[in-house]
Design an enzyme around this catalytic site. Structure first.
Site, short mmCIF file in Angstrom:
data_model
loop_
_atom_site.label_atom_id
_atom_site.label_comp_id
_atom_site.label_asym_id
_atom_site.label_seq_id
_atom_site.Cartn_x
_atom_site.Cartn_y
_atom_site.Cartn_z
N PRO A 74 -2.38 6.60 6.96
CA PRO A 74 -0.97 6.44 6.65
C PRO A 74 -0.49 7.51 5.66
O PRO A 74 -1.30 8.14 5.00
CB PRO A 74 -0.88 5.04 6.03
CG PRO A 74 -2.26 4.63 5.72
CD PRO A 74 -3.19 5.45 6.53
N GLY A 88 -3.28 11.00 0.67
CA GLY A 88 -4.02 12.13 0.09
C GLY A 88 -4.59 13.10 1.11
O GLY A 88 -5.49 13.87 0.78
N GLU A 93 11.25 -21.22 -9.03
CA GLU A 93 10.19 -20.26 -9.39
C GLU A 93 9.06 -20.93 -10.18
O GLU A 93 7.89 -20.68 -9.91
CB GLU A 93 10.78 -19.10 -10.21
CG GLU A 93 11.84 -18.27 -9.46
CD GLU A 93 11.37 -17.75 -8.12
OE1 GLU A 93 10.15 -17.53 -7.96
OE2 GLU A 93 12.21 -17.56 -7.21
#
Ligand code: ADP
Ligand code: ZN
Length: 624
Positions: A221, A225, A442
């Site tokens: 992907p 690097g 939450e």
């Protein structure tokens, strides 16, 4: 004045020229040098007659007056004749060249005549205007061609250097990247270190008959690097580095892409040993005959040329072609055959240790305060690529500058991570019933999650809206998990349901909101996969769907019957999980109220604080 402005001006001139031509053409007078208009003199009507007929009229004495135009090439004749019903008419006559005696004749017959000179200025202007338009036209054409790299992003498509390789080329590459600057992709690095040692001492390899690959394909992907690796080999081996993007070979004109490939390899073979790096090689190397869009022939020619060039160097004399792509599946099979890109190296997203390594690399030149833990950042960022991590630290540095700090502290790092994971923060909500409900939602997630043995620890709870979410609870996974157990999946479902359940328990069924829709989607997804793919339901260890969610063939039972059983099992799992979540919420109602109180106050509570608050209170009973 930059090129863009010039371009705009030229386009403007060009349009102006078009309009000008249009008007003149409409006028019926395109490029005419005839500035004076004889017709305008006609007071009755304007018909025409031949020069011969005009001479007859002269002899018959029917001509009254003659006006000469255009250096005596045209004349308007006032005449009346029995043919014309004896009414005075103005008639246009074209006078053939060499009719110099005409004036003599007019004098002879004592005819009134007048010569009208063409306006003087017209000559210069007409010459200029006649030259100007083509000049502008040609000029713009040349300009467009020369700059089509600016317009279309393809370097070197000027007619002057069509086919020249647009590759950037460094004789002594100082890419500034060494293997030390790369972390987290060790397998790929090891492979490349070998190539470097070949480039440095080729004899060592040829002595024992070892063949060095001509082509290495990096698959992975974006941002992992791949470019970095290619740059690192070039500078570590200290060899020239040609870098080019596959898209630069994709041209409109047949043969140009191929010519560029030829040129690139010619240059490379003159400078061996060297590295040729082709980024996004799928732009050139897509399977032939796949027929996407036009320009197919061009692309096939380019690909064929690339194949020819790679076959060209029989044993490798030192041109190593490194290709990068994230779509190896669409590459033409011929590219992957032995002798071409016969080595494939997968460069995947880094795991947790890889992320720590990459963070260390990018933290090297940044002053970090002691409270910043790279391990913690790595824990929070599964799925991040190297580029994402570099971006995170860079973002933190920018924030530190904005806050006028000399070093980067935990705050900036966390804010940067929040931004990248969740999007830019919105402004906090006004105090309202909604805000309170979100707080309960939450905290519901957080409490349920920490009550379960198999769930990740709370990283942070916040009421600051981000992206599409009104509030968020983050959990930090301990490590990247390759295998996930059934109880872990159930814990995820229970925790994700915790938000909605808290709303329901605290505010009552009628008050529950749409805020949980995303949670419910996630829950349904997990439960469904447990049933159809992981064999974790009463249906048993059967894969009912494949990786693409397509139903797999089951003998005997009809599709509808299978679908019904799947739905029933999914519901069973979710109902069970909702029940567990409800129990946890009811058991911990006091502490939930307490945490909500704090959260409404602080708007954000991090994991450590949360655990402290929880510890101060009841020890949560562990539930499965
Ligand atoms: P790719 O070519 O795979 O799309 P790049 O090599 O261009 O990705 O990476 C972009 C940037 O991300 C690099 O310049 C570097 O800063 C950072 N990066 C990506 N992967 C790594 C890694 N493994 N180690 C260190 N930095 C990395
Ligand atoms: Zn939620």
């Amino acid at each position: 004045m930059d090129r863009n402005t010039i371009q705009k001006i030229l386009i403007g001139l060009f349009l102006f020229a078009c309009i000008f031509i249009g008007i003149r053409a409409f006028d019926g007078n395109l490029f005419s040098q005839n500035q004076s208009k004889p017709e305008a003199n006609g007071n009755v009507s304007s018909s025409r007659m031949t020069y011969g007929r005009f001479l007859e009229y002269l002899e018959m004495g029917w001509v009254k007056q003659v006006d000469l135009y255009d250096n005596s090439r045209n004349a308007i004749v006032q005449a009346s004749s029995p043919e014309l019903g004896n009414r005075p008419q103005s008639i246009r006559v074209e006078i053939p060249v060499g009719a110099s005696q005409l004036i003599q004749k007019l004098k002879e017959y004592d005819i009134n005549f007048d010569a009208h000179p063409a306006p003087q200025k017209s000559i210069l202007i007409t010459i200029a205007s006649n030259l100007l338009l083509p000049l502008i036209f040609i000029g713009s054409l040349i300009f467009f061609f020369q700059n089509s790299d600016n317009l279309g992003g393809n370097a070197g498509s000027s007619p002057m250097n069509l086919g020249k390789s647009p590759a950037r080329f460094d004789q002594k590459p100082d890419t500034g990247i060494g293997f030390n600057d790369i972390a987290g992709i060790d397998e790929a690095k090891a492979e490349f270190e070998e190539i470097v040692s070949f480039l440095k001492e080729p004899e060592r390899y040829t002595l024992v008959g070892a063949k060095i690959p001509k082509g290495v394909l990096l698959v992975g992907p974006p941002g992992t690097g791949k470019t970095l690796l290619a740059k690192a080999i070039a500078s570590e081996a200290n060899v020239p580095f040609y870098s080019v993007a596959g898209s630069e070979f994709v041209e409109m004109f047949i043969g140009i892409g191929a010519a560029r490939i030829r040129d690139l390899f010619k240059k490379a073979s003159e400078n061996t040993p060297c590295i040729v790096f082709i980024d996004e090689i799928d732009a050139v190397g897509r399977e032939r005959g796949a027929g996407i869009g036009g320009g197919n022939d061009e692309r096939e020619q380019t690909l064929n040329q690339l194949l020819t060039e790679m076959d060209g160097f029989k044993e490798n004399k030192g041109v190593i072609v490194v290709g990068a792509t994230n779509r190896v599946d669409i590459l033409d099979a011929a590219l992957l055959r032995p002798g071409r890109f016969d080595r494939q190296i997968t460069v995947g997203l880094p795991d947790r240790l890889g992320r720590i390594g990459i963070l260390k690399v990018h933290a090297k030149n940044k002053p970090l305060s002691e409270d910043v833990s790279l391990v913690q950042i790595a824990n929070r960022t599964p799925g991040f690529s190297g580029a994402d991590l570099a971006n995170l630290l860079n973002e933190a540095a920018i924030l530190a500058t904005r806050y006028k700090k000399a070093i980067i502290t935990k705050n900036e790092v966390n804010e940067a991570a929040d931004r990248i994971i969740g999007g830019i923060a919105g402004s906090t909500m006004e105090d309202s019933k909604n805000k309170k409900l979100i707080a309960y939602h939450e905290v519901g997630h957080a409490i349920v999650g920490s009550a379960l043995d198999n769930h990740d620890a709370v990283e942070k709870i916040t009421l600051i809206p981000r992206g599409g979410a009104k509030g968020l609870t983050w959990f930090a996974p301990e490590e990247d998990q390759m295998l996930v157990s059934r109880s872990q999946l159930l814990a995820r479902i229970i925790t994700t349901l915790g938000g909605r359940v808290a709303e329901k328990v605290v505010f009552g069924e009628p008050e529950i909101t749409t805020g949980a829709s995303n949670d419910l989607q996630q829950v349904t997804n997990i439960a469904r996969q447990m049933v159809t793919r992981y064999g974790m339901s009463n249906i048993g260890p059967i894969a009912l769907e494949d990786d693409n969610n397509d139903q797999m063939f089951l003998g005997g039972e009809s599709n509808e019957a299978v679908a019904d059983r799947i739905d029933a099992e999914v519901c069973k799992i979710i109902n069970h999980c909702e029940q567990v979540a409800t129990e946890i919420i009811l058991d911990n109602r006091v502490i939930i109220d307490f945490v909500v109180e704090k959260l409404l106050d602080a708007e954000t509570i991090d994991g450590t604080e949360f655990r402290k608050i929880v510890r101060e209170y009841t020890l949560l009973p562990s539930k499965k």
